[in-house]
Write an enzyme that holds these catalytic residues in place. Structure first.
Site, PDB file in Angstrom:
ATOM      1  N   SER A 145       0.829  -1.198   0.000  1.00 60.54           N
ATOM      2  CA  SER A 145       0.000   0.000   0.000  1.00 60.54           C
ATOM      3  C   SER A 145       0.870   1.257   0.000  1.00 60.54           C
ATOM      4  O   SER A 145       1.632   1.481  -0.939  1.00 60.54           O
ATOM      5  CB  SER A 145      -0.980  -0.059   1.184  1.00 60.54           C
ATOM      6  N   ASP A 223     -10.096  -5.773  -3.246  1.00 62.21           N
ATOM      7  CA  ASP A 223      -9.500  -4.731  -2.402  1.00 62.21           C
ATOM      8  C   ASP A 223     -10.413  -3.511  -2.413  1.00 62.21           C
ATOM      9  O   ASP A 223     -10.710  -2.956  -3.477  1.00 62.21           O
ATOM     10  CB  ASP A 223      -8.123  -4.381  -2.977  1.00 62.21           C
ATOM     11  N   HIS A 256      -7.229  -6.162   0.926  1.00 62.14           N
ATOM     12  CA  HIS A 256      -6.079  -5.296   1.193  1.00 62.14           C
ATOM     13  C   HIS A 256      -5.308  -5.721   2.446  1.00 62.14           C
ATOM     14  O   HIS A 256      -4.394  -5.025   2.868  1.00 62.14           O
ATOM     15  CB  HIS A 256      -6.582  -3.845   1.359  1.00 62.14           C
TER      16      HIS A 256
END
Length: 278
Positions: A145, A223, A256
């Site tokens: 991320s 995600d 995620h």
């Protein structure tokens, strides 16, 4: 440097250290996994950069990377995601301030005093690791991320420093997504030209062919941040236009979380080993 923790792990050692950072003007913590020694050759290093709200322990405790790192003989170094401490500027939002350093050098007050994570990762931390541990100068970088953004910009801005780069669900185009716009406008000011040097897509378009290194990106199609914040297809298009050796894998059903990272971290370690262990 002060050792905070040490644990035997897959015949190697998982350690946590604190040191005073001259770059960030505060004490910093990092975690390191030292695989069992093999011969007299110092092992290479994979740096892992974590995402928003994380510290050096998230990857250490959740990703399950130590088994394969021990098998391959790769040192894992996990820095924190920002400077820390009462004197360090902060924000109430999860996506700004401590835990959200975005791996750049801030230019705006009050952030510029401490938020120089880019310099810390490029210079101070690797020099410290080299001086305190028996490691080679061969290294690769990966992250998740915000940390995927960090890994990509570190590789793109420092040709020749890393053998390879990988990322899980990276923020590839921060100049154009809410997380990046909030962070960049705060840390860097309103001059959007200054933002471009911290944007993977802009850096890739500006890159030279001889500087390209093998790149692997995994992205879950479930995600919740995929459409609004991550947009890996934008980087894939830049890579296509630049003939950059990048593989983007869309993983069906994955989100995620660290469950996603744990599912594919072995692939990433073996990917990096191809180049680190040459």
């Amino acid at each position: 440097m002060e050792m905070l923790e040490e644990h035997r792990c897959f015949e190697g050692w998982q350690q946590r250290w604190r040191h005073d950072s001259s770059t960030l003007n505060c004490p910093m913590t990092f975690s390191i996994f030292l695989p069992p020694p093999r011969d007299h050759t110092p092992p290479p290093v994979l740096y892992w950069l974590s995402g928003l709200t994380c510290n050096d322990e998230n990857f250490t405790t959740k990703a399950g990377a130590q088994r394969v790192a021990a098998e391959l003989g790769i040192v894992l170094v996990m820095p924190d995601t920002s400077p820390r401490g009462e004197q360090v500027a902060n924000d109430d939002g999860y996506d700004l301030g401590q835990g959200a350093g975005f791996y750049l050098n801030a230019t705006q007050p009050p952030w510029a005093t401490h938020y120089r994570m880019y310099d810390y990762l490029r210079d101070e931390l690797p020099a410290l690791v080299q001086s305190q541990f028996n490691v080679s100068d061969r290294c690769a970088i990966s992250g998740h991320s915000m940390g995927g953004h960090g890994a990509l910009i570190m590789a793109l801005k420092n040709p020749g420093k890393y053998t390879s780069v990988s990322a899980f669900a990276p923020i590839v185009n921060p100049c154009s997504v809410p997380w990046g716009i909030k962070a960049f406008s705060t840390y860097l000011g309103e001059d959007k030209n200054a933002w471009l040097e911290w944007d993977s897509c802009a850096l890739m378009y500006a890159s030279n062919a001889q500087d390209a290194i093998p790149t692997l990106i995994d992205q879950g199609d479930n995600d919740q941040f995929l459409a609004d914040q991550l947009q890996p297809a934008v980087l894939a298009e830049a890579a296509r236009q630049k003939a950059w050796p990048m593989t983007l894998r869309i993983q069906p059903g994955y989100d995620h979380s660290y469950y996603f990272i744990a599912s594919f971290i072995e692939d990433h370690l073996r990917f990096h080993a191809q180049y680190l262990l040459k």
